[in-house]
Design an enzyme around this catalytic site. Structure first.
Site, PDB file in Angstrom:
ATOM      1  N   GLY A   1       0.857  -1.177   0.000  1.00 17.09           N
ATOM      2  CA  GLY A   1       0.000   0.000   0.000  1.00 17.09           C
ATOM      3  C   GLY A   1       0.891   1.224   0.000  1.00 17.09           C
ATOM      4  O   GLY A   1       1.993   1.212   0.572  1.00 17.09           O
ATOM      5  N   GLY A   2       0.438   2.295  -0.663  1.00 21.34           N
ATOM      6  CA  GLY A   2       1.293   3.451  -0.901  1.00 21.34           C
ATOM      7  C   GLY A   2       2.039   3.973   0.308  1.00 21.34           C
ATOM      8  O   GLY A   2       3.263   4.086   0.328  1.00 21.34           O
TER       9      GLY A   2
ATOM     10  N   ASP B   1       6.371   4.974  -5.197  1.00 25.90           N
ATOM     11  CA  ASP B   1       6.478   5.090  -3.738  1.00 25.90           C
ATOM     12  C   ASP B   1       7.924   5.331  -3.313  1.00 25.90           C
ATOM     13  O   ASP B   1       8.190   6.133  -2.405  1.00 25.90           O
ATOM     14  CB  ASP B   1       5.947   3.818  -3.069  1.00 25.90           C
ATOM     15  CG  ASP B   1       4.481   3.572  -3.369  1.00 25.90           C
ATOM     16  OD1 ASP B   1       3.732   4.548  -3.528  1.00 25.90           O
ATOM     17  OD2 ASP B   1       4.090   2.394  -3.441  1.00 25.90           O
TER      18      ASP B   1
END
Length: 314
Positions: A44-45, A260
């Site tokens: 997840g980011g 990211d």
């Protein structure tokens, strides 16, 4: 680049994942396919940003939603990575994202579910944690799960800017549009595709990308817009000017986590008092470093250090 940041950041991940990656010889429909080199990471980011930020020597607190048995696995994976975490419990089940590298073709296949349904009390609990978290920057990154209002990131931005915290945003679609509409964003990092969706038109040239990003800056929606262009590099747009950095020529093994990694490194450099141009190039080195390895490993400091001198004159 110094490895002692002056400040601590927090990251917000509303739709995290357990990232599973493995290699296969061939992907064949209707056949059982044996895998190799399987490994799992928290994803997840915002969680990815925290992983890279901490690798670089920084301090980061992860705030994220977690639910069901997969949520328990996610919590354990975050602990294995020794990340400071604030878990916001939800009733729905955390999602699993899968990346498969077909070694015969060197092609990567990625499967990402939409995620759980989140109740109002659950997303409001995440907002409540943000009222007291101590940080200089909040990196809100990733998609919003079902049930979370599209203006959620705008609500987060108002809350954090009122507290003197710099808001960094990396999302897409209506969440990006509503987040920017609220204004007060210090740094936003769309990909070219995300910026095209936001602008409502194709952006085939670098000049078109700059024009669309500059419209965001001129509207006071964000102070800086860093647009990642994949194998074409990245562009940073600010009132002070535009920095256009072409990509380094490397053999890309995976694109997972490149954005990211870019964002984590850029924010890390900004936290250390580096100039915006130096921070942007540090982010470019990290984004490039992330594609050197297959799967979900993200950027490694040694690779970033090796690549950075090549970007100094790019």
């Amino acid at each position: 680049m110094t490895t002692t940041p002056r400040t601590t950041i927090a990251t917000l991940t509303m739709n995290p994942t357990v990232d599973v990656a493995y290699d296969v010889d061939h992907i064949v429909p209707m056949h059982k396919i044996r895998t190799r080199r399987e490994y799992c990471n928290p994803g997840g980011g915002g969680i990815n940003v925290a992983r890279v930020f901490v690798r670089l020597g920084g301090n980061a607190r992860c705030i994220y939603l977690s639910g069901g048995p997969i949520g328990v696995a996610l919590d354990g994976l975050i602990d294995l990575h020794q990340l400071v975490r604030t878990r916001v419990p939800i009733e729905g089940n955390t999602r699993i994202a899968t990346t498969a590298l077909e070694t015969s073709s060197d092609k990567e296949y990625r499967f990402t579910p939409e995620g759980p349904n989140v109740r109002e009390a659950e997303w409001r609990a995440a907002l409540a944690w943000l009222e007291s978290v101590e940080c200089s920057h909040l990196v809100a990154s990733g998609s919003l799960p079902h049930g979370v209002p599209t203006d959620f990131y705008a609500q987060v931005s108002r809350l954090m800017t009122a507290r003197g915290v710099r808001m960094v945003l990396d999302t897409s679609g209506e969440a990006l549009r509503a987040g920017l509409a609220g204004g007060g964003i210090h740094l936003v990092k769309p990909s070219r595709g995300e910026l095209e969706a936001f602008a409502g038109r194709p952006l085939p040239t670098r000049e078109a990308v700059v024009e669309a990003a500059n419209a965001i800056v001129e509207a006071h929606q964000a102070r800086m817009v860093a647009v990642t262009l994949g194998h074409e590099g990245a562009i940073l747009v600010r009132r002070e000017g535009v920095i256009d950095c072409p990509a380094l020529e490397v053999e890309a093994k995976s694109t997972v986590g490149a954005g990211d990694s870019f964002l984590a490194a850029m924010v890390f450099a900004l936290c250390n008092g580096e100039s915006e141009e130096a921070a942007f190039r540090f982010g470019m080195a990290a984004g490039t470093a992330a594609v050197l390895h297959p799967g979900t490993d993200l950027a490694r400091p040694a690779d970033i250090a090796r690549l950075l001198p090549q970007l100094a004159t790019a």
